[in-house]
Design a protein around this motif. Structure first.
Motif, mmCIF file in Angstrom:
data_model
loop_
_atom_site.group_PDB
_atom_site.id
_atom_site.type_symbol
_atom_site.label_atom_id
_atom_site.label_comp_id
_atom_site.label_asym_id
_atom_site.label_seq_id
_atom_site.Cartn_x
_atom_site.Cartn_y
_atom_site.Cartn_z
ATOM 1 N N VAL A 208 0.837 -1.192 0.000
ATOM 2 C CA VAL A 208 0.000 0.000 0.000
ATOM 3 C C VAL A 208 0.878 1.249 0.000
ATOM 4 O O VAL A 208 1.772 1.376 0.841
ATOM 5 N N LEU A 209 0.592 2.141 -0.933
ATOM 6 C CA LEU A 209 1.305 3.415 -0.999
ATOM 7 C C LEU A 209 0.706 4.335 0.053
ATOM 8 O O LEU A 209 -0.420 4.816 -0.086
ATOM 9 N N ASP A 210 1.439 4.550 1.132
ATOM 10 C CA ASP A 210 0.987 5.393 2.235
ATOM 11 C C ASP A 210 2.212 6.041 2.882
ATOM 12 O O ASP A 210 2.854 5.425 3.742
ATOM 13 N N PRO A 211 2.543 7.268 2.482
ATOM 14 C CA PRO A 211 3.746 7.919 3.019
ATOM 15 C C PRO A 211 3.733 8.061 4.542
ATOM 16 O O PRO A 211 4.784 8.036 5.173
ATOM 17 N N GLY A 212 2.562 8.194 5.150
ATOM 18 C CA GLY A 212 2.464 8.353 6.598
ATOM 19 C C GLY A 212 2.843 7.103 7.379
ATOM 20 O O GLY A 212 3.423 7.183 8.456
ATOM 21 N N GLN A 213 2.504 5.925 6.852
ATOM 22 C CA GLN A 213 2.782 4.657 7.538
ATOM 23 C C GLN A 213 3.922 3.869 6.894
ATOM 24 O O GLN A 213 4.160 2.725 7.263
ATOM 25 N N ALA A 214 4.596 4.469 5.940
ATOM 26 C CA ALA A 214 5.588 3.749 5.137
ATOM 27 C C ALA A 214 6.642 3.061 5.987
ATOM 28 O O ALA A 214 7.230 3.650 6.879
ATOM 29 N N GLN A 215 6.849 1.780 5.663
ATOM 30 C CA GLN A 215 7.887 0.988 6.311
ATOM 31 C C GLN A 215 9.125 0.891 5.417
ATOM 32 O O GLN A 215 10.216 0.658 5.903
ATOM 33 N N PHE A 216 8.910 1.012 4.122
ATOM 34 C CA PHE A 216 10.041 1.034 3.187
ATOM 35 C C PHE A 216 9.801 2.089 2.126
ATOM 36 O O PHE A 216 8.659 2.480 1.871
ATOM 37 N N SER A 217 10.891 2.581 1.571
ATOM 38 C CA SER A 217 10.793 3.585 0.513
ATOM 39 C C SER A 217 11.360 3.004 -0.782
ATOM 40 O O SER A 217 12.203 2.111 -0.758
#
Length: 192
Positions: free
Chosen positions: A78-87
């Motif tokens: 899931v693309l979610d910058p707020g919860q991102a675990q990896f970039s």
């Protein structure tokens, strides 16, 4: 069992890549799998072509981002910058690859005169010259980084030999990018 599975996956990827003209070199996914990732973000903002540059990177950037998003979302990420675990980050570069010129490329035969079945036919000579030499490539390196630890957890390099260097066919480029990303992200596990 795991070794056999990895070998069969690698052979499958190589055979598919060979048919498509796209070469992929993925790293081992063990580090990525250990992270149990679900959410991701892009490490950099999309490129903005304010000066109307004709550099191909401005065409590739949005295509590449859409293709990566589509493939990752198909795997459950899931693309979610707020919860991102990896970039996700990428490098796009054009390169050169040396071709191998065959002995048949020489137009001076070591055999004097006309000797049946000893001289190479002209078509073979022409093909050897055309297929040898330097080839221009288009290369995409995708890098996945753990957001918290700020370290790389997986990468893949995708290479495609460019057939028509001086022609920019946007539809062909889009198809190539989509195929390249699909092949490149194939080894990545599904999100849990």
């Amino acid at each position: 069992m795991l070794r056999t599975r990895l070998l069969s996956i690698a052979l499958l990827i190589l055979s598919i890549a060979a048919c498509s003209g796209v070469e992929t070199r993925p790293d081992d996914t063990a580090k990525f799998e250990a992270g149990n990732y679900r959410y991701y973000k892009w490490r950099s903002e999309p490129l903005d072509n304010k000066r109307n540059s004709t550099d191909p990177i401005y065409l590739v950037d949005p295509m590449l981002r859409r293709a990566v998003d589509r493939e990752l979302q198909a795997k459950g990420y899931v693309l979610d910058p707020g919860q991102a675990q990896f970039s996700v980050d990428y490098v796009y570069a054009q390169g050169l690859r040396m071709g191998a010129t065959a002995e048949q490329a020489s137009n001076i035969s070591p055999y004097p005169g006309q000797i049946p079945n000893r001289n190479v036919d002209q078509a073979s000579v022409d093909n050897a010259i055309a297929l040898g030499g330097v080839k221009e490539t288009s290369n995409i390196g995708l890098q996945f980084n753990d957001v918290e630890r700020r370290e790389e957890v997986w990468r893949v390099v995708v290479t495609k030999i460019i057939d028509r260097v001086n022609q920019t066919d946007v539809d062909a480029m889009k198809k190539t990018v989509n195929t390249a990303i699909k092949h490149g992200l194939r080894p990545l596990p599904k999100a849990e």
